[in-house]
Design an enzyme around this catalytic site. Structure first.
Site, PDB file in Angstrom:
ATOM      1  N   ASP A 535       0.842  -1.197   0.000  1.00 19.28           N
ATOM      2  CA  ASP A 535       0.000   0.000   0.000  1.00 19.28           C
ATOM      3  C   ASP A 535       0.874   1.242   0.000  1.00 19.28           C
ATOM      4  O   ASP A 535       2.089   1.174   0.207  1.00 19.28           O
ATOM      5  CB  ASP A 535      -0.949  -0.023   1.210  1.00 19.28           C
ATOM      6  CG  ASP A 535      -0.208  -0.182   2.530  1.00 19.28           C
ATOM      7  OD1 ASP A 535       0.575   0.725   2.879  1.00 19.28           O
ATOM      8  OD2 ASP A 535      -0.393  -1.213   3.213  1.00 19.28           O
ATOM      9  N   GLU A 615      21.720 -22.477 -17.171  1.00 22.26           N
ATOM     10  CA  GLU A 615      20.860 -21.509 -16.476  1.00 22.26           C
ATOM     11  C   GLU A 615      21.714 -20.406 -15.852  1.00 22.26           C
ATOM     12  O   GLU A 615      21.315 -19.247 -15.803  1.00 22.26           O
ATOM     13  CB  GLU A 615      20.024 -22.210 -15.410  1.00 22.26           C
ATOM     14  CG  GLU A 615      19.011 -23.169 -16.001  1.00 22.26           C
ATOM     15  CD  GLU A 615      17.753 -23.340 -15.155  1.00 22.26           C
ATOM     16  OE1 GLU A 615      17.684 -22.795 -14.041  1.00 22.26           O
ATOM     17  OE2 GLU A 615      16.840 -24.039 -15.637  1.00 22.26           O
TER      18      GLU A 615
END
Ligand code: DGJ
Length: 732
Positions: A535, A615
């Site tokens: 928020d 990777e």
């Protein structure tokens, strides 16, 4: 641009670059809302219509004037007590239970610069000459109760932003209680509206939901003491028919991290009311003589160019007026976090291997997550005992920090300062420091309780214990977690239980502010089981927030898409994790995991040392790519390029403010046999310009890219991701 008061008509007009907001003071001293929308020249006073409406009472100030009813008129802030039966924003009660207050306009002041709110986060501005930022303060009085109410408005004209908050001061002789204290309400006299809200759950936050505001009172919110995974204190009011690039819409965001509520209703005569503020359940806040209560701030923004236009302004607002120095406009470190790679099974050897592998990949910072303190080998103990487990780590925390630094990585640490485990020295010493009902055993969640941050002694302990940890060495980053909701808001130390939930939030802000002044360079990442407290309030203290505990790149596309309506990508922490994903079992290519995590504050969360070589190579490239594009991602205008629910792909883009370059990412979310070609329409490019795709060298007409789109490759592999970097051709 700015705030004007027409003395004759008693009309206030707040004007931004593209919007006008207007209300008046009427003959009875009531504030009636007139208009909010695209710029107008004149006054909207004529929209007010007075009729005798049955069962809509008349305030005593209007005598027997039956055409005047607060139940029917659009009001600036609805206060229970004057005959408005619609959902009020404010309810005041006296000690003997008399419910109702009647306020009338007394005076007002228009000032340069933006007001501040004591103890609460709020939009800030530099208030330099010429910024156009102004504040309006309107004083209302209730002489019977001896109350002064101040309606505060701030205006940031360039961003089409208006902020609102309310203070209530008791100048009387008796205590009053606030039963409800929302920060802002908006009454739209005409028009039909939808509201777009963001619902979710742990691991699947901020799904987009659009509903018509009808003659059914609708409410969203959180009773959890935190803004929550389930709903977010951000919403959009969209005029019917408003889409991504056309139509009027209004953002409404609450700068608050506790329980909240937002309401929408269309009344009996078609006026639409939308309001937002602190959750009223459990709220019963005393205001004694001489005291002032301040609501959190609501931020409003207007766009006449659909939700895309709204997002661009809203992100600018957060990046420049909510996120503070030193992280305002600054790059954040690429991190490797220990959580999903090892969970609590960490030790010195593992951390140092992670650091070494991180250095080889070009990562900036290592964050040691949960499991480093007390006797924390699972989540049943030790919260509150913030002392390193030296036998588990095989060294002191200071030594570990030094060794990680010696590997060339900065050091970060996980903390969950607001919590306590019943199995902890802290709880054994101070059982009354946890929020719980007297004489009952508490509701547990993750087998932990919440500390009472409404209590000064507890706040002091929490702050001191964190400072002790931070003083152990060169800790440059804290991941501040909060892993349960508050349920029993009973504080053993409080005089009034109805104030505990709000005082808890004020206590949290106080601690965070004190930490900020003691460690000004410390970067705090907010977290609440992922995005349970994502928020505007938290962003004022923690410039980035762990977006979700769900790290599956496919689910993340939806979570990040929804989150982007209310928050800029740079505020969303996102990490590359292993495949198959821990939470969904889904297998995805490493490139796709990288592109999805490059949505925002980028990092890794897996055992780097044991990653397959191919990777690792991909990860090294991702770090380089991210660092190359980081500024564009952080500062560029962000565009959602499609709705992932409607197509088999999800695309998003960042366009530099000067429009010279655009970075476009797209992930194929589904592949079907004989798949039709997918075309991705770009947004935000300069009209009539030409852009060259850096990979292929092909030059495109920007108008075509935006109107017809770009064909996406058709590859027979799942979950492929693509990057396009377009550079504008110089005009000949
Ligand atoms: C919840 C967080 O969201 C995770 O990333 C991790 O930090 C755990 N808590 C640790 O307990």
């Amino acid at each position: 641009m700015g705030i004007y008061f027409d003395e004759d008509k008693k009309i206030f007009t707040i004007e931004t670059n593209h919007s006008t907001y207007q209300f008046l003071v009427d003959e009875y001293g009531n504030l009636l809302h007139l208009y909010y929308g695209s710029n107008i020249q004149g006054s909207a006073e004529y929209l007010l219509q007075y009729r005798d409406r049955g069962f809509s009472g008349n305030p005593s100030s209007a005598g027997n004037e039956r055409t005047y009813s607060m139940d029917v008129l659009p009001v600036e802030l609805s206060i229970w007590g004057n005959g408005d039966y619609r959902s009020p924003a404010f309810v005041v009660e006296t000690e003997d239970g008399a419910r109702g207050a009647v306020f009338a306009y007394a005076s007002h002041e228009i000032r340069q610069g933006k007001y501040r709110l004591a103890g609460l986060p709020a939009v800030y501005t530099d208030d330099a000459e010429g910024s156009g930022v102004q504040s309006l303060e309107i004083l209302l009085n209730d002489p019977v109760l001896g109350l002064e109410m101040r309606l505060l408005y701030g205006v940031l004209p360039e961003l089409d932003v208006i902020t609102r908050a309310v203070t209530l001061t008791n100048t009387g002789k008796h205590k009053v209680y606030l039963e409800k204290a929302l920060s802002a309400s908006l009454d739209f006299i005409t028009g039909d509206y939808d509201w777009i809200t963001f619902h979710g759950r742990h691991m699947m936050e901020r799904n987009v939901h659009r509903t018509h505001i009808d003659k059914i009172g609708q409410m969203i919110g959180s009773r959890r003491g935190a803004s929550s995974h389930q709903y977010n204190p951000f919403l959009i009011v969209a005029e019917e028919g408003t889409g991504e690039s056309t139509g009027s819409c209004y953002a409404m965001g609450l700068v608050y991290s506790g329980g909240f509520q937002a309401e929408a209703e269309q009344d009996q005569f078609g006026t639409t009311r939308v309001q937002m503020g602190i959750q009223e359940a459990g709220f019963h806040y005393p205001v004694a003589p001489g005291e002032t209560f301040t609501t959190p701030e609501v931020v409003l923004a207007y766009s006449g160019e659909g939700t895309d236009g709204l997002t661009v302004k809203w992100h600018d607002l957060i990046r420049n007026h909510m996120i503070r120095d030193p992280y305002k406009g600054q790059p954040k470190p690429v991190v490797v976090n220990s959580w999903e790679g090892a969970y609590m099974d960490i030790n010195r050897e593992y951390i140092l291997q992670l650091a070494e592998a991180g250095r080889e990949l070009g990562i900036d910072m290592l964050v040691v997550d949960d499991g480093w303190f007390g006797k924390r080998n699972d989540d049943n103990s030790s919260l509150g005992d913030w002392v390193a487990n030296e036998s588990k780590l095989s060294c002191s925390l200071s030594r570990l920090i030094e060794d990680v630094n010696a590997e060339g990585l900065r050091f970060g640490l996980w903390l969950e300062p607001e919590m306590v485990s019943e199995d902890s020295d802290l709880y054994r010493a101070h059982p009354d420091w946890a929020l719980k009902l007297p004489g009952r055993s508490p509701v547990r969640s993750r087998n932990q309780l919440v500390l009472d941050l409404a209590n000064d002694q507890v706040k002091k302990y929490v702050l001191e214990s964190i400072c002790r940890v931070l003083d152990a060495g060169n800790i440059e980053f804290v991941k501040w977690d909060f892993n349960r909701s508050i349920y029993e808001a009973y504080s053993a130390g409080a005089d009034h239980q109805g104030s505990v939930l709000h005082d808890y939030v004020l206590g949290l802000y106080e601690i965070l502010e004190q930490l900020r002044s003691k460690y000004p360079k410390l970067l705090i990442e907010g977290c609440s089981g992922g995005g349970g407290r994502f928020d505007l309030g938290m962003l004022y203290y923690t410039p980035q927030i762990w977006t979700s505990d769900n790290t599956d790149p496919m689910d993340r596309l939806w979570i990040q898409y929804g989150t982007s309506f209310g928050y800029p990508p740079a505020a969303m922490a996102a990490h590359v994790t292993k495949s198959p994903n821990e939470h969904t079992g889904r297998r995805t290519p490493v490139e796709t995991r990288g592109i999805t995590a490059m949505y925002g504050a980028f990092g890794f969360e897996l055992d780097l040392a044991r990653m397959p070589e191919n990777e690792k190579e991909a990860a090294r490239k991702q770090v380089m790519d991210y660092k190359r594009f980081e500024q564009l991602i952080r500062e560029g205008d962000y565009y959602r390029l499609n709705d992932p629910d409607r197509e088999n792909f999800c695309g998003w883009g960042f366009v530099s403010k000067d429009k010279r370059q655009a970075l476009v990412h797209v992930v194929i979310t589904q592949i079907r046999g004989n798949e039709p070609v997918n075309y991705l329409k770009l947004k935000g490019l300069k009209q009539d310009a030409f852009y060259t795709d850096e990979n292929t060298g092909i030059t495109y007409d920007a108008n075509l890219l935006m109107s017809a789109g770009l064909p996406l490759p058709l590859e027979h592999r799942e979950y492929r991701a693509y990057r396009f970097h377009f550079v504008m051709e110089e005009a000949q």
